[in-house]
Motif scaffolding. Structure first.
Motif, mmCIF file in Angstrom:
data_model
loop_
_atom_site.group_PDB
_atom_site.id
_atom_site.type_symbol
_atom_site.label_atom_id
_atom_site.label_comp_id
_atom_site.label_asym_id
_atom_site.label_seq_id
_atom_site.Cartn_x
_atom_site.Cartn_y
_atom_site.Cartn_z
ATOM 1 N N UNK A 235 15.074 112.347 93.519
ATOM 2 C CA UNK A 235 14.364 111.380 94.352
ATOM 3 C C UNK A 235 13.607 110.381 93.490
ATOM 4 N N UNK A 236 12.888 110.886 92.491
ATOM 5 C CA UNK A 236 12.022 110.036 91.677
ATOM 6 C C UNK A 236 12.799 109.169 90.694
ATOM 7 N N UNK A 237 13.885 109.679 90.158
ATOM 8 C CA UNK A 237 14.619 108.948 89.122
ATOM 9 C C UNK A 237 15.671 108.026 89.731
ATOM 10 N N UNK A 238 15.262 107.260 90.707
ATOM 11 C CA UNK A 238 16.107 106.258 91.360
ATOM 12 C C UNK A 238 15.277 104.989 91.490
ATOM 13 N N UNK A 239 15.919 103.896 91.814
ATOM 14 C CA UNK A 239 15.195 102.652 92.034
ATOM 15 C C UNK A 239 14.147 102.837 93.131
ATOM 16 N N UNK A 240 14.550 103.490 94.234
ATOM 17 C CA UNK A 240 13.612 103.701 95.336
ATOM 18 C C UNK A 240 12.460 104.601 94.913
ATOM 19 N N UNK A 241 12.770 105.653 94.129
ATOM 20 C CA UNK A 241 11.721 106.567 93.686
ATOM 21 C C UNK A 241 10.726 105.911 92.753
ATOM 22 N N UNK A 242 11.220 105.095 91.826
ATOM 23 C CA UNK A 242 10.311 104.392 90.913
ATOM 24 C C UNK A 242 9.443 103.397 91.678
ATOM 25 N N UNK A 243 10.039 102.743 92.664
ATOM 26 C CA UNK A 243 9.257 101.824 93.488
ATOM 27 C C UNK A 243 8.175 102.596 94.251
ATOM 28 N N UNK A 244 8.528 103.773 94.787
ATOM 29 C CA UNK A 244 7.551 104.581 95.516
ATOM 30 C C UNK A 244 6.391 104.985 94.608
ATOM 31 N N UNK A 245 6.678 105.288 93.354
ATOM 32 C CA UNK A 245 5.595 105.580 92.414
ATOM 33 C C UNK A 245 4.651 104.401 92.270
ATOM 34 N N UNK A 246 5.208 103.200 92.162
ATOM 35 C CA UNK A 246 4.360 102.010 92.055
ATOM 36 C C UNK A 246 3.526 101.805 93.316
ATOM 37 N N UNK A 247 4.080 102.168 94.454
ATOM 38 C CA UNK A 247 3.317 102.065 95.705
ATOM 39 C C UNK A 247 2.117 103.009 95.670
ATOM 40 N N UNK A 248 2.357 104.265 95.304
ATOM 41 C CA UNK A 248 1.263 105.241 95.243
ATOM 42 C C UNK A 248 0.221 104.821 94.214
ATOM 43 N N UNK A 249 0.679 104.370 93.060
ATOM 44 C CA UNK A 249 -0.257 103.914 92.024
ATOM 45 C C UNK A 249 -1.092 102.751 92.542
ATOM 46 N N UNK A 250 -0.478 101.837 93.271
ATOM 47 C CA UNK A 250 -1.217 100.732 93.882
ATOM 48 C C UNK A 250 -2.330 101.251 94.783
ATOM 49 N N UNK A 251 -1.994 102.210 95.636
ATOM 50 C CA UNK A 251 -2.981 102.761 96.556
ATOM 51 C C UNK A 251 -4.143 103.415 95.809
ATOM 52 N N UNK A 252 -3.831 104.156 94.750
ATOM 53 C CA UNK A 252 -4.884 104.851 94.028
ATOM 54 C C UNK A 252 -5.702 103.901 93.169
ATOM 55 N N UNK A 253 -5.075 102.864 92.617
ATOM 56 C CA UNK A 253 -5.855 101.853 91.905
ATOM 57 C C UNK A 253 -6.802 101.147 92.868
ATOM 58 N N UNK A 254 -6.390 100.986 94.097
ATOM 59 C CA UNK A 254 -7.292 100.404 95.089
ATOM 60 C C UNK A 254 -8.479 101.332 95.335
ATOM 61 N N UNK A 255 -8.240 102.652 95.372
ATOM 62 C CA UNK A 255 -9.374 103.575 95.525
ATOM 63 C C UNK A 255 -10.279 103.511 94.301
ATOM 64 N N UNK A 256 -9.710 103.288 93.108
ATOM 65 C CA UNK A 256 -10.536 103.117 91.908
ATOM 66 C C UNK A 256 -11.508 101.960 92.089
ATOM 67 N N UNK A 257 -11.043 100.880 92.713
ATOM 68 C CA UNK A 257 -11.894 99.709 92.901
ATOM 69 C C UNK A 257 -13.068 100.001 93.820
ATOM 70 N N UNK A 258 -12.962 101.105 94.605
ATOM 71 C CA UNK A 258 -14.063 101.519 95.483
ATOM 72 C C UNK A 258 -14.879 102.645 94.865
ATOM 73 N N UNK A 259 -14.548 103.018 93.615
ATOM 74 C CA UNK A 259 -15.296 104.061 92.937
ATOM 75 C C UNK A 259 -14.750 105.458 93.105
ATOM 76 N N UNK A 260 -13.551 105.615 93.655
ATOM 77 C CA UNK A 260 -12.954 106.933 93.866
ATOM 78 C C UNK A 260 -11.829 107.176 92.862
#
Length: 290
Positions: A235-260
């Motif tokens: 699942x992860x080692x596909x174009x869709x899986x790598x894109x999904x990782x970037x999506x999750x990282x985006x969400x968590x970087x956004x939580x970083x901006x709120x101090x979490x």
């Protein structure tokens, strides 16, 4: 899972928890209760005439109640096959007090502990048997095929947030969509026998979203993030899986901006840089200023 919120929220939620217990004819146990993010939820063991159960209390402003997050667990109980290991929802009730609405959900009691008890981020390797990983893989495959109109991640959010938090202008078009649990982290998984908890946010997301989330919350323990890739690599080692990782990282970087989730920030940025280097031609356009 999270720390107790400020006193006013804590007192209000504890009072409502007692109210829910009375309305559901259960007795509050003396065991410690579990707080959700910023005191939005409060959960704990209760006793019933037929044995222990688990009571989960959800709070929302009245104008925000009855949405898809509010109805998620009941929808999962109706739509997700029973083969996916999760606690059965026995009863639920909702009530309103002025601007505050509450939802009490009574579940089967799960004796197995969650893999982490202090939040979603993994800090040490858990002792999970191979059968646990097989059960997880099977469950995610089953969930991904569930038909639903519920939405966990919206394309409009990705169009706005991915360039902002990744620091790159990229093609944010989702390569493929599938159904996801939507909050698959270590505090929502039990072990050594698998049960998947907290179904309020399930719905359509970028394909591979659940695997990507579990991998991302494992970054501080490379041995376990490697295990995630070993078991869910198709699942992860596909174009869709790598894109999904970037999506999750985006969400968590956004939580970083709120101090979490600040302890994850360095690992998130390092993993994002690795993924962006491998983005297929035409998907990464240019780097933006910080």
């Amino acid at each position: 899972m999270f720390s107790e919120p400020e006193r006013a929220i804590s007192r209000r939620m504890l009072t409502a928890f007692a109210e829910a217990s009375g309305r559901l004819n259960v007795t509050m146990a003396t065991a410690p209760k579990s707080w959700g993010w910023q005191g939005r939820t409060l959960s704990g063991r209760v006793d019933t005439p037929v044995g222990p159960a688990w009571l989960r209390l959800v709070h929302a402003r009245t104008d925000k109640a009855n949405g898809k997050l509010w109805e998620g667990p009941r929808a999962a109980d109706d739509c997700v096959p029973s083969a996916v290991p999760r606690p059965c929802l026995r009863r639920r009730l909702a009530w309103t007090e002025s601007a505050d609405s509450y939802l009490g959900e009574l579940y089967d009691f799960v004796a197995e502990p969650t893999v982490t008890t202090d939040g979603p981020i993994l800090h040490q390797r858990p002792d999970l048997p191979d059968a646990w990983w097989v059960a997880l893989r099977t469950a995610l495959e089953t969930v991904s095929a569930v038909a639903t109109d519920r939405v966990t991640v919206r394309q409009a959010y990705l169009d706005r947030a991915m360039p902002q938090f990744l620091g790159h202008e990229i093609d944010t078009t989702v390569p493929a969509w599938s159904t996801a649990h939507g909050d698959l982290h270590w505090a929502n998984l039990t072990g050594p026998t698998l049960t998947i908890l907290d179904w309020e946010g399930w719905g359509i997301a970028p394909a591979g979203f659940d695997a990507a989330m579990l991998h991302t919350y494992s970054l501080l323990v490379p041995e376990v993030s490697g295990q995630v890739r070993d078991h869910l690599g198709d699942v992860l080692d596909t174009q869709a899986g790598r894109f999904a990782e970037l999506v999750v990282i985006t969400q968590l970087l956004q939580t970083n901006s709120r101090g979490d989730n600040l302890e994850l920030e360095e690992a998130l940025r390092q993993r994002a840089a690795e993924l962006l280097e491998d983005v297929p031609n035409g998907r990464a356009v240019r780097q933006t200023s910080p």
